[in-house]
Design an enzyme around this catalytic site. Sequence first.
Site, PDB file in Angstrom:
ATOM      1  N   CYS A 329       0.818  -1.174   0.079  1.00 20.72           N
ATOM      2  CA  CYS A 329      -0.136  -0.091   0.074  1.00 20.72           C
ATOM      3  C   CYS A 329       1.006   1.307  -0.029  1.00 20.72           C
ATOM      4  O   CYS A 329       1.665   1.412  -1.065  1.00 20.72           O
ATOM      5  CB  CYS A 329      -0.975   0.048   1.033  1.00 20.72           C
ATOM      6  SG  CYS A 329      -2.309   1.034   1.139  1.00 20.72           S
ATOM      7  N   HIS A 423      -3.950  -5.715   1.042  1.00 24.93           N
ATOM      8  CA  HIS A 423      -3.721  -5.999   2.386  1.00 24.93           C
ATOM      9  C   HIS A 423      -4.253  -7.348   2.686  1.00 24.93           C
ATOM     10  O   HIS A 423      -5.409  -7.686   2.246  1.00 24.93           O
ATOM     11  CB  HIS A 423      -4.505  -4.950   3.380  1.00 24.93           C
ATOM     12  CG  HIS A 423      -3.647  -3.633   3.518  1.00 24.93           C
ATOM     13  ND1 HIS A 423      -2.513  -3.337   3.927  1.00 24.93           N
ATOM     14  CD2 HIS A 423      -4.220  -2.342   2.998  1.00 24.93           C
ATOM     15  CE1 HIS A 423      -2.328  -2.111   3.725  1.00 24.93           C
ATOM     16  NE2 HIS A 423      -3.332  -1.404   3.081  1.00 24.93           N
TER      17      HIS A 423
END
Length: 478
Positions: A329, A423
């Site tokens: 991310c 994630h």
Amino acid sequence: MSAIMIQGTGSNVGKSLLVAGLCRAARRRGIAVAPFKPQNMSNNAAVTVDGGEIGRAQALQARACGLLPQSDMNPVLLKPETDTGAQVVLQGRAIARAQARDYAGLKPRLMQGVMDSFHRLRAAHDLVIVEGAGSPAEINLRPRDIANMGFARAAQVPVLLAGDIDRGGVIAQIVGTQAALDPEDAAMICGFMINKFRGDPRLFDDGYQMIQDRTGWRGFGVVPWFRDAYRLPAEDAVDLRASQGQGLHIVCLALSRIANFDDLDPLAAEPGVQLTMLGPGRAIPGDADLVIIPGTKSTLGDLAFLRAQGWDIDLQAHLRRGGHVLGICGGYQMLGRVIRDPDGADGLAGEVSGLGLLDISTTMSPDKRLQRISGTALDHPISGYEIHMGHSTGPDCVRPFAHLPHPDGAISADGRVSGTYLHGLFGDDGFRAAWLARFGTPSQPGYEARVDQVLDDLADHLESHLDVAGLLAVAGCC
């Protein structure tokens, strides 16, 4: 429908774990139970089935209830971006960026959202177990409180107060809380419990009786230290710890605004992995096989933090030694050549050079991508969630990290630097095994099943040491 609230004498007394264990205990009794936390502060968020975000602890509590996470379970989430400012999330959606001094002005709107969410959960379940935040004894915050007694009084929910004996002074914690509270607030508390006791609980019999005598509150039990708590996903960065495994050495950079760090939990649980959480001021060790740059609530701020530690130089040396780098991310965004933020979505508007380890560029935008998603990577099914601002493009994206089903992430031409927006990726046994096999490291399957087993063990632990039936009776559940 029924409800009960667990408040604490301070932060980190174990409220989240107590609620998770009580949720699992109630579910095993056939009660349709749901968790609720009016206000939370955390950068470790979970994406909900309705496309919002809540604190990771409430997602774990939902799992203990046998539920998928929903935005109503944590209607107000504060995500710190600086020491004095945070993004404000209401019912799963970011609504503002506020400085601490300005936050009070949002409270009326937030309280309405809190009550709306609570009433929906209460109508849909037999029991709602509510978690407070911090301590009700912070009476300077009471006038516009939505997290503790302000909520309990508005919703007319009985309160149990949890004290932490491990930090010492538990008698003063509980008796002092009663002394600090307004009498009408104190009247909401129907009892107390002692958490994190080490040793023989009978040695505290006298102290326990003294608390009952001083407060007039009923004691519901003394809970010994739960040794397997570390096996559950942590919500607070202060709970991050290194693993005890041996073998593949993975170093994770502990950024100042680290977010969604439970990505690492399945790796930390692997016996063939040594995971090091590298704090500020420490150099990346020369024996590291892989360096992970994790998610962050402030990509540009933590890129500056990373450089201030000299980790940018260390990463170059690590790669020269033949090491690997993975960015997740915000960490993925940092790996590129440039990060553009024309609208100041991540901070000040402008353009910043990235680490230059991937041939990509990132453009920030105010819109946040929030979704649970699945796909494939390394020819194995993979699932997780996306929670980020901005998008990344560039030549290295022709070698995506995963297909979700859209191409996600990028891999360098030599294969030693990679990045992804996904994630939760390491929770899939098959993918984790295939990914570790690239480093010659075997994997232990069954991570998700082990989390559920720990939740069952936690419920057993509470059933053995707390008057759970009495707690449910106070809640009006039986």
